[in-house]
Design an enzyme around this catalytic site. Sequence first.
Site, PDB file in Angstrom:
ATOM      1  CG  ASN A  13      15.169 -40.537  34.649  1.00  0.00           C
ATOM      2  OD1 ASN A  13      15.385 -40.118  35.628  1.00  0.00           O
ATOM      3  ND2 ASN A  13      14.480 -39.742  33.550  1.00  0.00           N
ATOM      4  NE  ARG A  94      16.207 -35.893  34.410  1.00  0.00           N
ATOM      5  CZ  ARG A  94      15.345 -35.484  34.491  1.00  0.00           C
ATOM      6  NH1 ARG A  94      14.553 -36.062  35.378  1.00  0.00           N
ATOM      7  NH2 ARG A  94      14.916 -34.919  34.761  1.00  0.00           N
ATOM      8  CD  GLU A 387      14.708 -34.628  29.467  1.00  0.00           C
ATOM      9  OE1 GLU A 387      13.966 -35.991  29.221  1.00  0.00           O
ATOM     10  OE2 GLU A 387      14.982 -34.555  30.449  1.00  0.00           O
TER      11      GLU A 387
END
Length: 403
Positions: A13, A94, A387
Amino acid sequence: MGETAEDFVLVINSGSSSIKYQLLDPESSVVAASGIVERIGEDDSVIQHRADGESAERREPIADHTAGLRLVFEMFAATGHDLRREGVRAVGHRVVHGGEVFYRPTLIDDDVAAAISDLSALAPLHNPANLAGIESARALLPGAPQVAVFDTAFFHGLPAAAKTYAIDAKVAAAHGIRKYGFHGTSHEYVSGRVAELLGRDPGELNQIVFHLGNGASASAIRGGRPVDTSMGLTPLEGLVMGTRPGDLDPGIVAHLARSAHLDIDQIDTLLNRDSGIKGLSGVNDFRELRRLIETGDEAARLAYDVYVHRLRRYLGAYLIELGGVDAITFTAGVGENSPQVRADALAGLARFGIEVDPAANTAENRAARRISPPDAPVAVLVVPTNEELAIARAARRVVDRLD
Ligand code: ADP
């Protein structure tokens, strides 16, 4: 770690000056290592790395994302996971904005990377930063399949009435203006967990999910598919957030330009960084806000009241849109950790079947759980989001199809 790195997915991320990462097994959910690189591009950059219960830290100037990730791989190697030698099953990235183009996890090649870059006009703060992480990982792990998982993807199929802004349709079409929604990976994961926890088929549930972190969003989900969500073209719309205002009269932007003589970048900064809880109270962390409220700080009290008022406004709207709800779920930093917010957001709604059991709500418990009385018609739940796991699983599904 038992398995070799080949069974694992590295999830990245990447932000403008940070990279968060996790190495995990998408099947067992076991996290072999995780960490964060912070203050990339500054003199006091730092990497915090955790592997097999041990923490390590490295402080030195890190010029860019590739330099940061190279050091991360050195730290992996030092703790017995030489990813560059052993390889990984996939790298899952992500990516915040997939626009109209990307609505499922996508194997990254040059064309996909270029298309993510083209979408930067819609997400100038996020997509270039996500791309920096992608390019670094492609350079350092050239043999690993790289998969992009988009924050907007879950909301791709929103009904036209929910996703359309009532402005000149030609202008909207020319500039990609519609509600896209964000935090989709979290809303999808959490709503799926709710169905599991309740032992129900997701197809038969009406759900409202509140993802309340620094950024915050709500979604209305019917039968596993979202029918509305609070974030819009950008992550500014909807709920009050740590530093963003959520819904505003759009006339405020023109008024600020004319009366306060702010240019568009200053307005963007005001709305992205200096508004929300921080704009009203001076602090953006919810724990600090609670402390200020306890000292009698009136600005902090007002910030909290505005935050809760907005939550209830969306709850009411989504309750009607869905024509009744089976489950209301709280997730992310504030949603998982603030019993006060959960209680205040749902107070006085017993006539709608919505109740919170005070003991269950305040119990020290980090697991996914129900906090409504067992016989209440609407299940109220707290479900920790994950996530990274959702991205790892999505990346794994994409590479499994390649075999
Ligand atoms: P991000 O959007 O950056 O992923 P998080 O989901 O980690 O954010 O949520 C961050 C927010 O959660 C912060 O406002 C923080 O104050 C809040 N938070 C974290 N722990 C607690 C807690 N124990 N009580 C209340 N709020 C908390």
